[in-house]
Design a protein around this motif. Structure first.
Motif, PDB file in Angstrom:
ATOM      1  N   ARG A 132       6.072   3.821   9.816  1.00 16.25           N
ATOM      2  CA  ARG A 132       5.747   4.603   8.630  1.00 16.25           C
ATOM      3  C   ARG A 132       4.640   3.956   7.637  1.00 16.25           C
ATOM      4  N   GLU A 133       4.059   4.744   7.132  1.00 14.82           N
ATOM      5  CA  GLU A 133       2.967   4.238   6.155  1.00 14.82           C
ATOM      6  C   GLU A 133       2.956   4.950   4.708  1.00 14.82           C
ATOM      7  N   VAL A 134       2.748   4.172   3.784  1.00 14.57           N
ATOM      8  CA  VAL A 134       2.666   5.161   2.397  1.00 14.57           C
ATOM      9  C   VAL A 134       1.298   4.676   1.839  1.00 14.57           C
ATOM     10  N   ALA A 135       0.841   5.667   0.970  1.00 17.46           N
ATOM     11  CA  ALA A 135      -0.513   5.270   0.225  1.00 17.46           C
ATOM     12  C   ALA A 135      -0.503   4.612  -0.930  1.00 17.46           C
ATOM     13  N   VAL A 136      -1.551   3.777  -1.011  1.00 15.82           N
ATOM     14  CA  VAL A 136      -1.558   3.161  -2.441  1.00 15.82           C
ATOM     15  C   VAL A 136      -2.671   3.887  -3.146  1.00 15.82           C
ATOM     16  N   VAL A 137      -2.340   4.075  -4.355  1.00 17.21           N
ATOM     17  CA  VAL A 137      -3.188   4.911  -4.846  1.00 17.21           C
ATOM     18  C   VAL A 137      -3.642   4.620  -6.229  1.00 17.21           C
ATOM     19  N   GLY A 138      -3.425   3.447  -6.714  1.00 15.30           N
ATOM     20  CA  GLY A 138      -3.812   2.671  -7.799  1.00 15.30           C
ATOM     21  C   GLY A 138      -3.352   1.172  -8.214  1.00 15.30           C
ATOM     22  N   GLY A 139      -3.718   0.863  -9.168  1.00 15.22           N
ATOM     23  CA  GLY A 139      -3.169  -0.587  -9.495  1.00 15.22           C
ATOM     24  C   GLY A 139      -3.771  -0.999 -10.885  1.00 15.22           C
ATOM     25  N   ARG A 140      -3.219  -2.137 -11.407  1.00  8.38           N
ATOM     26  CA  ARG A 140      -3.886  -2.701 -12.474  1.00  8.38           C
ATOM     27  C   ARG A 140      -3.800  -4.356 -12.336  1.00  8.38           C
ATOM     28  N   GLY A 141      -4.451  -4.802 -13.432  1.00  4.87           N
ATOM     29  CA  GLY A 141      -4.834  -6.359 -13.541  1.00  4.87           C
ATOM     30  C   GLY A 141      -5.767  -6.585 -12.251  1.00  4.87           C
ATOM     31  N   LYS A 142      -5.483  -7.584 -11.413  1.00  3.27           N
ATOM     32  CA  LYS A 142      -6.218  -8.134 -10.334  1.00  3.27           C
ATOM     33  C   LYS A 142      -6.545  -6.623  -9.226  1.00  3.27           C
ATOM     34  N   PHE A 143      -5.719  -5.654  -9.527  1.00  2.00           N
ATOM     35  CA  PHE A 143      -5.871  -4.951  -8.423  1.00  2.00           C
ATOM     36  C   PHE A 143      -6.026  -3.423  -9.231  1.00  2.00           C
ATOM     37  N   ARG A 144      -6.960  -3.436  -9.959  1.00  2.00           N
ATOM     38  CA  ARG A 144      -7.678  -2.329 -10.788  1.00  2.00           C
ATOM     39  C   ARG A 144      -8.329  -1.514  -9.713  1.00  2.00           C
TER      40      ARG A 144
ATOM     41  N   GLY B 105      -5.431   2.038  -0.961  1.00  2.00           N
ATOM     42  CA  GLY B 105      -5.028   1.219   0.511  1.00  2.00           C
ATOM     43  C   GLY B 105      -3.721   1.728   1.070  1.00  2.00           C
ATOM     44  N   PHE B 106      -3.065   1.267   1.828  1.00  2.00           N
ATOM     45  CA  PHE B 106      -1.941   1.732   2.283  1.00  2.00           C
ATOM     46  C   PHE B 106      -0.958   0.543   2.721  1.00  2.00           C
ATOM     47  N   ALA B 107       0.695   0.923   2.701  1.00  2.00           N
ATOM     48  CA  ALA B 107       1.529   0.029   3.148  1.00  2.00           C
ATOM     49  C   ALA B 107       2.266   0.468   4.293  1.00  2.00           C
ATOM     50  N   LYS B 108       2.315  -0.389   5.237  1.00  2.00           N
ATOM     51  CA  LYS B 108       3.127  -0.369   6.408  1.00  2.00           C
ATOM     52  C   LYS B 108       4.420  -0.516   5.933  1.00  2.00           C
ATOM     53  N   LEU B 109       5.457   0.035   6.311  1.00  2.00           N
ATOM     54  CA  LEU B 109       6.902  -0.132   5.846  1.00  2.00           C
ATOM     55  C   LEU B 109       7.778  -0.329   7.094  1.00  2.00           C
ATOM     56  N   LYS B 110       8.785  -1.093   6.994  1.00  2.00           N
ATOM     57  CA  LYS B 110       9.653  -1.408   8.316  1.00  2.00           C
ATOM     58  C   LYS B 110      11.037  -1.410   7.573  1.00  2.00           C
ATOM     59  N   THR B 111      12.045  -0.950   8.104  1.00  2.00           N
ATOM     60  CA  THR B 111      13.416  -1.077   7.517  1.00  2.00           C
ATOM     61  C   THR B 111      14.039  -2.466   8.208  1.00  2.00           C
ATOM     62  N   HIS B 112      14.366  -3.448   7.302  1.00  2.00           N
ATOM     63  CA  HIS B 112      14.921  -4.738   7.698  1.00  2.00           C
ATOM     64  C   HIS B 112      16.233  -4.803   7.762  1.00  2.00           C
TER      65      HIS B 112
ATOM     66  N   ASP C  35      22.486   1.007   0.692  1.00  2.00           N
ATOM     67  CA  ASP C  35      21.389  -0.260   0.445  1.00  2.00           C
ATOM     68  C   ASP C  35      20.578  -0.451   1.518  1.00  2.00           C
ATOM     69  N   ALA C  36      19.462  -0.989   1.295  1.00  2.00           N
ATOM     70  CA  ALA C  36      18.382  -1.177   2.014  1.00  2.00           C
ATOM     71  C   ALA C  36      17.549  -2.299   1.781  1.00  2.00           C
ATOM     72  N   ILE C  37      16.931  -2.926   2.576  1.00  2.00           N
ATOM     73  CA  ILE C  37      16.057  -4.104   2.474  1.00  2.00           C
ATOM     74  C   ILE C  37      14.765  -3.612   3.182  1.00  2.00           C
ATOM     75  N   ILE C  38      13.663  -3.307   2.575  1.00  2.00           N
ATOM     76  CA  ILE C  38      12.363  -2.818   3.186  1.00  2.00           C
ATOM     77  C   ILE C  38      11.250  -3.804   3.143  1.00  2.00           C
ATOM     78  N   GLU C  39      10.659  -4.117   4.380  1.00  2.00           N
ATOM     79  CA  GLU C  39       9.478  -5.206   4.457  1.00  2.00           C
ATOM     80  C   GLU C  39       8.338  -4.229   4.310  1.00  2.00           C
ATOM     81  N   TYR C  40       7.476  -4.578   3.386  1.00  2.00           N
ATOM     82  CA  TYR C  40       6.114  -4.128   3.121  1.00  2.00           C
ATOM     83  C   TYR C  40       5.078  -4.870   3.594  1.00  2.00           C
ATOM     84  N   ASP C  41       4.116  -4.254   4.395  1.00  2.00           N
ATOM     85  CA  ASP C  41       3.123  -5.050   4.786  1.00  2.00           C
ATOM     86  C   ASP C  41       1.789  -4.350   4.150  1.00  2.00           C
ATOM     87  N   VAL C  42       1.078  -4.649   3.038  1.00  2.00           N
ATOM     88  CA  VAL C  42       0.282  -4.039   2.466  1.00  2.00           C
ATOM     89  C   VAL C  42      -1.061  -4.438   2.760  1.00  2.00           C
TER      90      VAL C  42
END
Length: 186
Positions: free
Chosen positions: A143-155, A159-166, A174-181
């Motif tokens: 699965r993938e979610v959309a990066v729609v903004g940021g601040r600081g160095k990510f102004r 982009g996108f983040a690939k998510l994997k349930t660890h 309760d969950a631990i989710i791995e983000y590959d952004v």
């Protein structure tokens, strides 16, 4: 006594004849073509709904419930989840994810809609964050979610983040989710 219609017409004519003047500040910059930077991030989000110190708490729910999910359709959670370098509870804390998510599916295809700001409080990106506003189909293995903004160095990030349930405890949520952004920013 004056005719009320005449008073209204004269008032409108008077108001129309008054010139409106407004000023605002505007500055036009020369168009500069900046090449976006590409940054890859990998971290783990710890979303804890159980115990004495949960990091996600229910703030609203529907009067009608559907299904038997841990998070029923229409339930909204506010979160302040830790971000860590690894999937272990004692791995280095690098930031926090603050925002909310809502259960947005009535069936067995468990899906969340998320608005979350991922702030980095340590390391190279300390003081910066990325923002996600996206659908998260939790039951899909890829699965993938959309990066729609940021601040600081990510102004102006996108982009996108690939998510994997660890880790997932289906009894308490309760969950631990791995983000590959992958983030493109200036």
């Amino acid at each position: 006594m004056a005719n009320p219609r005449l008073v209204i017409v004269l008032s409108v004519l008077f108001l129309v004849s008054i010139s409106a003047r407004s000023e605002y500040y505007s500055r036009t910059s020369r168009r500069v073509h900046l090449k976006p930077k590409e940054t890859h991030l990998r971290f783990f989000l710890f979303d804890i709904l159980s115990g004495d110190k949960p990091t996600a708490v229910e703030v609203a729910h529907s009067n009608v419930t559907f299904g038997t999910s841990v998070i029923p359709f229409g339930t909204v959670y506010a979160i302040d989840d830790p971000l860590r370098e690894g999937p272990e509870y004692n791995s280095t804390l690098i930031g926090n994810a603050r925002g909310m998510y809502m259960s947005a599916s009535r069936g067995s295809d468990f899906c969340l809609v998320m608005y979350i700001d991922y702030a980095f409080t340590a390391g190279k990106f300390k003081g910066s964050s990325i923002s996600v506003f996206s659908r998260n189909p939790v039951t899909e293995s890829k699965r993938e979610v959309a990066v729609v903004g940021g601040r600081g160095k990510f102004r102006m990030a996108r982009g996108f983040a690939k998510l994997k349930t660890h880790y997932l405890n289906v009894n308490n949520g309760d969950a631990i989710i791995e983000y590959d952004v992958t983030v493109f920013h200036y």
